[in-house]
Design an enzyme around this catalytic site. Structure first.
Site, PDB file in Angstrom:
ATOM      1  N   HIS A   9       5.616   6.342  11.317  1.00  0.00           N
ATOM      2  CA  HIS A   9       5.015   6.135   9.994  1.00  0.00           C
ATOM      3  C   HIS A   9       4.016   7.282   9.808  1.00  0.00           C
ATOM      4  O   HIS A   9       2.808   7.076   9.804  1.00  0.00           O
ATOM      5  CB  HIS A   9       4.344   4.762   9.962  1.00  0.00           C
ATOM      6  N   ARG A  26       0.795  -1.229   0.000  1.00  0.00           N
ATOM      7  CA  ARG A  26       0.000   0.000   0.000  1.00  0.00           C
ATOM      8  C   ARG A  26       0.822   1.271   0.000  1.00  0.00           C
ATOM      9  O   ARG A  26       0.543   2.194  -0.770  1.00  0.00           O
ATOM     10  CB  ARG A  26      -0.917   0.042   1.233  1.00  0.00           C
ATOM     11  N   THR A  27       1.805   1.341   0.880  1.00  0.00           N
ATOM     12  CA  THR A  27       2.524   2.616   1.017  1.00  0.00           C
ATOM     13  C   THR A  27       3.241   2.953  -0.288  1.00  0.00           C
ATOM     14  O   THR A  27       3.144   4.071  -0.795  1.00  0.00           O
ATOM     15  CB  THR A  27       3.511   2.558   2.205  1.00  0.00           C
ATOM     16  N   ARG A  46      11.453   3.999   2.913  1.00  0.00           N
ATOM     17  CA  ARG A  46      11.081   3.043   3.971  1.00  0.00           C
ATOM     18  C   ARG A  46      12.315   2.225   4.293  1.00  0.00           C
ATOM     19  O   ARG A  46      12.977   1.705   3.395  1.00  0.00           O
ATOM     20  CB  ARG A  46       9.950   2.123   3.512  1.00  0.00           C
ATOM     21  N   LYS A 106      26.369  -3.916  -2.779  1.00  0.00           N
ATOM     22  CA  LYS A 106      27.833  -3.829  -2.941  1.00  0.00           C
ATOM     23  C   LYS A 106      28.493  -3.090  -1.787  1.00  0.00           C
ATOM     24  O   LYS A 106      29.689  -2.872  -1.791  1.00  0.00           O
ATOM     25  CB  LYS A 106      28.159  -3.069  -4.235  1.00  0.00           C
TER      26      LYS A 106
HETATM   27  C1  NCD Z   1       2.123  -1.079   8.119  1.00  0.00           C
HETATM   28  C2  NCD Z   1       3.609  -0.848   8.202  1.00  0.00           C
HETATM   29  O1  NCD Z   1       4.344  -1.126   7.253  1.00  0.00           O
HETATM   30  O2  NCD Z   1       4.007  -0.356   9.248  1.00  0.00           O
HETATM   31  N1  NCD Z   1       1.656  -1.227   6.828  1.00  0.00           N
HETATM   32  C3  NCD Z   1       1.372  -0.101   6.101  1.00  0.00           C
HETATM   33  O3  NCD Z   1       2.209   0.745   5.869  1.00  0.00           O
HETATM   34  N2  NCD Z   1       0.116   0.029   5.673  1.00  0.00           N
HETATM   35  C4  NCD Z   1       1.607  -2.098   9.050  1.00  0.00           C
HETATM   36  C5  NCD Z   1       2.193  -3.477   9.058  1.00  0.00           C
HETATM   37  O4  NCD Z   1       3.122  -3.803   8.326  1.00  0.00           O
HETATM   38  O5  NCD Z   1       1.676  -4.279   9.829  1.00  0.00           O
END
Ligand code: NCD
Length: 309
Positions: free
Chosen positions: A135, A57-58, A107, A86
């Site tokens: 997040h 999703r993100t 991320r 590397k």
């Molecule tokens: C979450 C995350 O990556 O922190 N997912 C997200 O971004 N929608 C929650 C999770 O991984 O459980």
């Protein structure tokens, strides 16, 4: 309120006024997010999308957001295919993304990586999750969802349930809800409680907080039930994860003890936390919540790139 060229690293960097502004801009973005309207305001811009950790999703909603605004994206979703393999440092990878694009979405599995990345880039960095840390863009879409579904953020009692120890989404969200004066219940299996620092922080902010283990009991009092996945990848000991894996499950029977207007949210992915039967009930909001990632990220991109004020 100045958003242009700003890094989005932690929800702690926002005031409530700024949060509400982002949510207002996000509301304007909905028709374009649905493809019903053209909004080519980032036509000359490129976004780097650097995903060192898995994401559906993100990453997709950030990329969709950029494209819905006429912008372009470059990036990777698997660091093994990059020079990190590397031995390249994060600092150097960031310097490259800075050279090739106008903003950087990152991320990373290390807590603090977003803040570190921002040090090496003069262009805006948006933290898309740093280990068990923060997040913030998820929190903004969670707040947007509560506001759109319930009419307001304040006045709801919110239950945060599941892995409150390692779940970064609840760390950002608990703080943000406290900023809005929202009363909360933290329900978790033993050993996965909300870190004490967040509990003290939220209490100091003056909201009513209940901590417990019995979700079925807590459901009766809630307006919003925010469930989370047990964060398997962050357990130092796989045996510990096994013990926790199926520690709670939300199904129609449990929800029958809740208010009629109770909404169930989840950042997704879900594993066993929510039974599929819940999907067809009016309580289920998690798929709309996932869509909301697009307008909210459109708002953030437009704001930090100076295309919206
Ligand atoms: C979450 C995350 O990556 O922190 N997912 C997200 O971004 N929608 C929650 C999770 O991984 O459980």
């Amino acid at each position: 309120m100045e958003f242009e060229n700003r890094d989005i690293i932690s929800i702690h960097d926002f005031s409530t006024k700024e949060i509400l502004h982002v949510l207002d801009v996000a509301r304007d973005m909905v028709p374009a997010a649905q493809g019903k309207e053209e909004k080519n305001i980032l036509g000359s811009k490129v976004m780097s999308s650097l995903f060192f950790e898995p994401s559906t999703r993100t990453r997709l909603s950030f990329e969709a957001a950029m494209k819905r605004l006429g912008g372009k994206t470059v990036g990777f979703s698997d660091a093994k295919s990059t020079s990190t393999k590397k031995g390249e440092t994060l600092a150097d990878t960031i310097r490259m993304a800075e050279a090739y694009s106008d903003c950087i979405v990152i991320r990373h599995f290390n807590e603090g990586a977003g803040r570190l990345a921002a040090k090496f880039s003069s262009k805006p960095v948006l933290n898309a999750g740093d280990g068990a840390g923060q997040h913030p863009t998820q929190t903004l879409l969670d707040l947007f969802t509560i506001r759109e579904e319930k009419g307001a953020i304040k006045g709801n009692r919110v239950i945060l349930a599941g892995d409150l120890k390692y779940g970064r989404t609840v760390h950002s969200l608990a703080y943000a809800l406290a900023m809005f004066g929202v009363d909360m219940a933290f329900i978790s299996p033993r050993g996965l409680e909300m870190p004490r620092e967040f509990v003290s922080l939220v209490k100091e902010m003056g909201v009513d907080l209940y901590e417990g283990r019995d979700l079925a009991e807590a459901v009766a009092e809630g307006d919003v039930l925010y469930a989370t996945r047990i964060q398997k990848e962050r357990f130092p000991d796989p045996q510990e994860y096994k013990k926790m894996a199926s520690s709670y499950r939300i199904d129609n029977e449990m929800l029958s003890g809740g208010k009629k207007g109770l909404i169930v949210m989840h950042p997704l992915p879900r594993v066993n936390e929510i039974a599929a039967e819940v999907d067809d009930t009016p309580h289920a909001v998690y798929f709309r919540q996932a869509f909301n990632g697009v307008p909210v990220r459109m708002a953030l991109l437009a704001l930090v790139l100076g295309a919206r004020r």
